[in-house]
Motif scaffolding. Structure first.
Motif, PDB file in Angstrom:
ATOM      1  N   GLY A  17      19.613  -0.185  82.358  1.00 17.06           N
ATOM      2  CA  GLY A  17      20.994  -0.109  82.807  1.00 17.06           C
ATOM      3  C   GLY A  17      21.925  -0.385  81.657  1.00 17.06           C
ATOM      4  N   MET A  18      23.213  -0.460  81.954  1.00 18.78           N
ATOM      5  CA  MET A  18      24.220  -0.732  80.932  1.00 18.78           C
ATOM      6  C   MET A  18      24.074  -2.168  80.417  1.00 18.78           C
ATOM      7  SD  MET A  18      26.340   1.986  80.688  1.00 18.78           S
ATOM      8  CE  MET A  18      28.070   1.594  80.493  1.00 18.78           C
ATOM      9  N   ALA A  19      24.393  -2.362  79.133  1.00 20.29           N
ATOM     10  CA  ALA A  19      24.272  -3.691  78.539  1.00 20.29           C
ATOM     11  C   ALA A  19      25.135  -4.716  79.268  1.00 20.29           C
ATOM     12  CB  ALA A  19      24.638  -3.632  77.063  1.00 20.29           C
ATOM     13  N   GLN A  20      26.267  -4.277  79.798  1.00 17.71           N
ATOM     14  CA  GLN A  20      27.159  -5.212  80.482  1.00 17.71           C
ATOM     15  C   GLN A  20      26.547  -5.755  81.778  1.00 17.71           C
ATOM     16  OE1 GLN A  20      30.119  -2.164  80.751  1.00 17.71           O
ATOM     17  NE2 GLN A  20      29.965  -2.019  82.966  1.00 17.71           N
ATOM     18  N   ASP A  21      25.522  -5.081  82.290  1.00 13.07           N
ATOM     19  CA  ASP A  21      24.862  -5.511  83.527  1.00 13.07           C
ATOM     20  C   ASP A  21      23.542  -6.221  83.249  1.00 13.07           C
ATOM     21  OD1 ASP A  21      26.883  -4.304  85.125  1.00 13.07           O
ATOM     22  OD2 ASP A  21      25.915  -2.360  84.864  1.00 13.07           O
ATOM     23  N   ARG A  22      23.434  -6.829  82.088  1.00 21.16           N
ATOM     24  CA  ARG A  22      22.144  -7.387  81.649  1.00 21.16           C
ATOM     25  C   ARG A  22      21.596  -8.435  82.615  1.00 21.16           C
ATOM     26  NH1 ARG A  22      20.726  -8.129  75.483  1.00 21.16           N
ATOM     27  NH2 ARG A  22      18.505  -8.609  75.669  1.00 21.16           N
ATOM     28  N   LYS A  23      22.453  -9.351  83.092  1.00 23.05           N
ATOM     29  CA  LYS A  23      21.979 -10.404  84.000  1.00 23.05           C
ATOM     30  C   LYS A  23      21.488  -9.806  85.311  1.00 23.05           C
ATOM     31  CE  LYS A  23      21.519 -14.621  85.694  1.00 23.05           C
ATOM     32  NZ  LYS A  23      21.197 -14.314  87.100  1.00 23.05           N
ATOM     33  N   ALA A  24      22.260  -8.893  85.885  1.00 20.38           N
ATOM     34  CA  ALA A  24      21.830  -8.264  87.139  1.00 20.38           C
ATOM     35  C   ALA A  24      20.545  -7.469  86.930  1.00 20.38           C
ATOM     36  CB  ALA A  24      22.944  -7.361  87.673  1.00 20.38           C
ATOM     37  N   LEU A  25      20.440  -6.798  85.791  1.00 23.36           N
ATOM     38  CA  LEU A  25      19.232  -6.022  85.506  1.00 23.36           C
ATOM     39  C   LEU A  25      18.008  -6.934  85.465  1.00 23.36           C
ATOM     40  CD1 LEU A  25      18.786  -3.103  83.070  1.00 23.36           C
ATOM     41  CD2 LEU A  25      17.245  -5.038  82.880  1.00 23.36           C
ATOM     42  N   HIS A  26      18.145  -8.078  84.825  1.00 24.69           N
ATOM     43  CA  HIS A  26      17.007  -9.004  84.734  1.00 24.69           C
ATOM     44  C   HIS A  26      16.571  -9.454  86.124  1.00 24.69           C
ATOM     45  CE1 HIS A  26      14.436 -12.127  83.003  1.00 24.69           C
ATOM     46  NE2 HIS A  26      14.923 -12.927  83.931  1.00 24.69           N
ATOM     47  N   ASP A  27      17.547  -9.789  86.978  1.00 21.55           N
ATOM     48  CA  ASP A  27      17.201 -10.245  88.325  1.00 21.55           C
ATOM     49  C   ASP A  27      16.564  -9.130  89.144  1.00 21.55           C
ATOM     50  OD1 ASP A  27      18.266 -12.679  87.627  1.00 21.55           O
ATOM     51  OD2 ASP A  27      20.201 -12.332  88.604  1.00 21.55           O
ATOM     52  N   GLU A  28      17.122  -7.926  89.044  1.00 23.37           N
ATOM     53  CA  GLU A  28      16.572  -6.809  89.814  1.00 23.37           C
ATOM     54  C   GLU A  28      15.193  -6.398  89.297  1.00 23.37           C
ATOM     55  OE1 GLU A  28      17.652  -5.253  92.502  1.00 23.37           O
ATOM     56  OE2 GLU A  28      19.486  -6.421  92.722  1.00 23.37           O
ATOM     57  N   ALA A  29      15.003  -6.481  87.975  1.00 20.69           N
ATOM     58  CA  ALA A  29      13.680  -6.180  87.421  1.00 20.69           C
ATOM     59  C   ALA A  29      12.649  -7.172  87.954  1.00 20.69           C
ATOM     60  CB  ALA A  29      13.724  -6.216  85.900  1.00 20.69           C
ATOM     61  N   SER A  30      13.011  -8.453  88.008  1.00 15.53           N
ATOM     62  CA  SER A  30      12.093  -9.464  88.528  1.00 15.53           C
ATOM     63  C   SER A  30      11.726  -9.163  89.976  1.00 15.53           C
ATOM     64  CB  SER A  30      12.721 -10.851  88.422  1.00 15.53           C
ATOM     65  OG  SER A  30      12.927 -11.212  87.067  1.00 15.53           O
ATOM     66  N   ALA A  31      12.736  -8.769  90.760  1.00 16.51           N
ATOM     67  CA  ALA A  31      12.466  -8.440  92.155  1.00 16.51           C
ATOM     68  C   ALA A  31      11.585  -7.193  92.267  1.00 16.51           C
ATOM     69  CB  ALA A  31      13.783  -8.228  92.900  1.00 16.51           C
ATOM     70  N   GLY A  32      11.837  -6.212  91.404  1.00 13.04           N
ATOM     71  CA  GLY A  32      11.018  -5.003  91.424  1.00 13.04           C
ATOM     72  C   GLY A  32       9.585  -5.270  91.005  1.00 13.04           C
ATOM     73  N   TYR A  33       9.402  -6.087  89.972  1.00  6.76           N
ATOM     74  CA  TYR A  33       8.055  -6.404  89.530  1.00  6.76           C
ATOM     75  C   TYR A  33       7.277  -7.138  90.626  1.00  6.76           C
ATOM     76  CZ  TYR A  33       9.897  -5.290  84.878  1.00  6.76           C
ATOM     77  OH  TYR A  33      10.473  -4.665  83.795  1.00  6.76           O
ATOM     78  N   ALA A  34       7.999  -7.971  91.401  1.00  9.37           N
ATOM     79  CA  ALA A  34       7.335  -8.697  92.484  1.00  9.37           C
ATOM     80  C   ALA A  34       6.839  -7.757  93.574  1.00  9.37           C
ATOM     81  CB  ALA A  34       8.296  -9.731  93.076  1.00  9.37           C
ATOM     82  N   GLY A  35       7.390  -6.542  93.642  1.00 12.40           N
ATOM     83  CA  GLY A  35       6.970  -5.577  94.646  1.00 12.40           C
ATOM     84  C   GLY A  35       5.843  -4.673  94.213  1.00 12.40           C
ATOM     85  N   PHE A  36       5.299  -4.913  93.020  1.00 11.58           N
ATOM     86  CA  PHE A  36       4.223  -4.067  92.490  1.00 11.58           C
ATOM     87  C   PHE A  36       2.895  -4.789  92.628  1.00 11.58           C
ATOM     88  CE2 PHE A  36       1.365  -2.880  89.039  1.00 11.58           C
ATOM     89  CZ  PHE A  36       1.370  -1.494  89.115  1.00 11.58           C
ATOM     90  N   GLU A  37       1.887  -4.101  93.140  1.00 11.32           N
ATOM     91  CA  GLU A  37       0.556  -4.685  93.210  1.00 11.32           C
ATOM     92  C   GLU A  37      -0.484  -3.571  93.195  1.00 11.32           C
ATOM     93  OE1 GLU A  37       0.198  -5.169  98.063  1.00 11.32           O
ATOM     94  OE2 GLU A  37       0.736  -6.908  96.828  1.00 11.32           O
ATOM     95  N   LEU A  38      -1.700  -3.929  92.838  1.00 12.10           N
ATOM     96  CA  LEU A  38      -2.795  -2.975  92.825  1.00 12.10           C
ATOM     97  C   LEU A  38      -3.393  -2.858  94.219  1.00 12.10           C
ATOM     98  CD1 LEU A  38      -4.648  -3.836  89.483  1.00 12.10           C
ATOM     99  CD2 LEU A  38      -2.787  -2.210  89.889  1.00 12.10           C
ATOM    100  N   ILE A  39      -3.789  -1.650  94.584  1.00 13.72           N
ATOM    101  CA  ILE A  39      -4.449  -1.436  95.871  1.00 13.72           C
ATOM    102  C   ILE A  39      -5.843  -2.046  95.850  1.00 13.72           C
ATOM    103  CG2 ILE A  39      -5.333   0.319  97.445  1.00 13.72           C
ATOM    104  CD1 ILE A  39      -3.027   2.144  96.479  1.00 13.72           C
ATOM    105  N   ASP A  40      -6.596  -1.784  94.790  1.00  7.90           N
ATOM    106  CA  ASP A  40      -7.930  -2.357  94.617  1.00  7.90           C
ATOM    107  C   ASP A  40      -7.981  -3.025  93.251  1.00  7.90           C
ATOM    108  OD1 ASP A  40     -10.563  -3.047  94.322  1.00  7.90           O
ATOM    109  OD2 ASP A  40     -11.374  -1.018  94.571  1.00  7.90           O
TER     110      ASP A  40
END
Length: 496
Positions: A158-181
């Motif tokens: 995202g834009m550099a000015q949104d760095r804090k929001a990007l970090h928080d949203e990335a953390s939330a997105g990473y938490a939604g990723f998992e392996l099936i097996d």
């Protein structure tokens, strides 16, 4: 993998969407509870962080991605890339490869930091990068996970000015990723090495069995055009067009070796090699890869229209009779004389021409080096560094009018709001061309280019020219409103 394309597309997307809207890391975000988007063929599922994120067609962003999401307010994009190298890829190696891809698209340096991140039992590396792409400051976060032969990269930008929001949203997105097996394992896709020919550059190679294609060679060595493996032995070839030039071998050889990260080329023993009409040197070497020593044979060759570097390496315990003499399978021909716009791998060729130019300049052949800096600029027109080197040389040689013409040629067709125009303006100012410099600065800022340091540089120039009233006017027009009082104070202090 086409991960590097996201770097170039990122700035375009965030600018367009902005116009329509205004130690061991630990995850702070909870795993999303919505419906999962499953990709069983790639052994993962993903739950978007919330309703603000909408599914996108990856083909519209980067066809190399397997999954794509986006949101607005702030405008962020999320891509999942998957490859299957079949072996465990070291995190720092994957980060280094990603950084090189960003550097190939960015104008100016790439600021990068990284550290470990573990989620759902998956250990990986979280990398954060900031770069200027197409005149826009962009921030990226990339969680890189290697597991059982799979390599996953979860990229958010995202834009550099949104760095804090990007970090928080990335953390939330990473938490939604998992392996099936989590236990699923894949082997590398293995295909017999077929004949490869580069018609434009005039070289070919036909290894045959037992050599196998190395499909991910560019992930390890981005400059490589071809790669193959045989047991523990490996081979790669990187080639560049000469664009009608014939640089001397003493600078060609180290410039070629640098493309594959061999930095001590001058210190290596060498013997002459000739392949068809191409000539050069063989350079034996020994390097440590992944804690294991490898014996190298390097060939650096120059033809009429192209040059190449080929490397073969294997552990000392693998007999030379196994997978024997792959370099000797190289064949060369005349090749095509290409223009810069016709070159297929422009970023690789630009690196080569810059290194040739720098080595010529360092060895006292500055007059010769200007032409190679010019070619690098033509190959990578968005990189202001090449123009800076070229103009400096022309200025030192007393060829100021030619330097001005070179600047004008580089600006022709360049994006209106770009770091190249700002750099060109400063170069014109240094050449004593104040009206042209002011016009170039004004056009860049007038088109929306925003960089506080570049604007301060422009205003100081106006101040030195005795044009304080105009400097106040330009500050009012182009400065960030929050920064305007400081700039006014500086200009007022200069007036006194």
């Amino acid at each position: 993998m086409l991960l590097f394309r996201a770097a170039a597309i990122a700035a375009t997307l965030v600018v367009a969407s902005a116009g329509c809207s205004r130690g061991r890391a630990t995850a702070q975000a909870k795993a999303p509870s919505g419906a999962a988007d499953e990709k069983p063929e790639y052994n993962f599922r993903f739950r978007p962080p919330g309703p603000a994120w909408t599914r996108q067609d990856p083909d519209h962003i980067d066809p190399g991605a397997k999954l794509a999401y986006a949101r607005s307010r702030p405008d962020l994009s999320f891509l999942v890339y998957v490859s299957r190298p079949g072996t465990e890829v070291a995190g720092d190696s994957a980060v280094a490869s990603w950084k090189r891809q960003l550097e190939a698209q960015a104008t100016g340096p790439v600021d990068l930091s990284f550290g470990p991140l573990e989620l759902h039992g998956l250990s990986g590396t979280r990398a954060v990068a900031a770069a200027t792409v197409q005149g826009t400051k962009v921030v990226y976060e990339n969680w890189i996970v290697a597991r059982n032969g799979w390599l996953y990269q979860l990229l958010v930008w995202g834009m550099a000015q949104d760095r804090k929001a990007l970090h928080d949203e990335a953390s939330a997105g990473y938490a939604g990723f998992e392996l099936i097996d989590p236990g699923a394992r894949v082997a590398p896709v293995r295909r017999p090495a077929k004949r490869y020919a580069s018609k434009d550059l005039g070289w070919s190679i036909e290894l045959g069995l037992p050599w196998m294609e190395w499909g991910g060679v560019q992930e390890s060595v981005p400059a490589a055009e071809y790669g193959a493996t045989c047991g523990d032995a490996s081979l790669l070839v990187a080639a560049v067009p000469l664009l009608g030039h014939r640089p001397p071998l003493d600078v060609v050889v180290p410039a070629l070796l640098l493309l594959i990260d061999v930095r001590n080329g001058e210190d290596l023993p060498r013997r002459p090699v000739r392949v068809g009409s191409w000539s050069g040197f063989e350079l034996p070497s020994q390097r440590k890869i992944g804690g294991r020593f490898m014996q190298y044979r390097l060939w650096a060759l120059e033809g009429e229209e192209a040059a190449l570097v080929a490397a073969e390496w294997r552990p000392p315990e693998q007999p030379e009779s196994e997978c024997a003499e792959p370099l000797e399978k190289l064949a060369t021909g005349p090749g095509q004389r290409l223009r810069p716009d016709e070159a297929q791998r422009k970023e690789v060729a630009a690196r080569f021409f810059v290194e040739v130019a720098r080595r010529l300049r360092a060895s006292g052949r500055a007059a010769e080096s200007a032409a190679y800096f010019a070619e690098a600029g033509a190959l990578a027109p968005g990189d202001p560094g090449h123009l800076l080197d070229e103009v400096r040389l022309l200025k030192q040689a007393g060829r100021r009018d030619e330097a001005v013409r070179r600047i004008a040629a580089r600006l022709h067709g360049a994006p209106c709001a770009s770091p190249l125009r700002v750099e060109a303006a400063q170069l014109l100012a240094d050449l004593g061309r104040a009206p042209e410099a002011i016009a170039t600065w004004t056009s860049a800022f007038g088109c929306g280019y925003r960089d506080p340091d570049a604007l301060s540089q422009y205003l100081r120039f106006l101040e030195r020219q005795g044009r304080l009233t105009f400097a106040f006017h330009e500050a009012q027009a182009f400065a960030d409103p929050a920064d305007l009082p400081r700039i006014r104070g500086q200009l007022a202090a200069g007036d006194r």
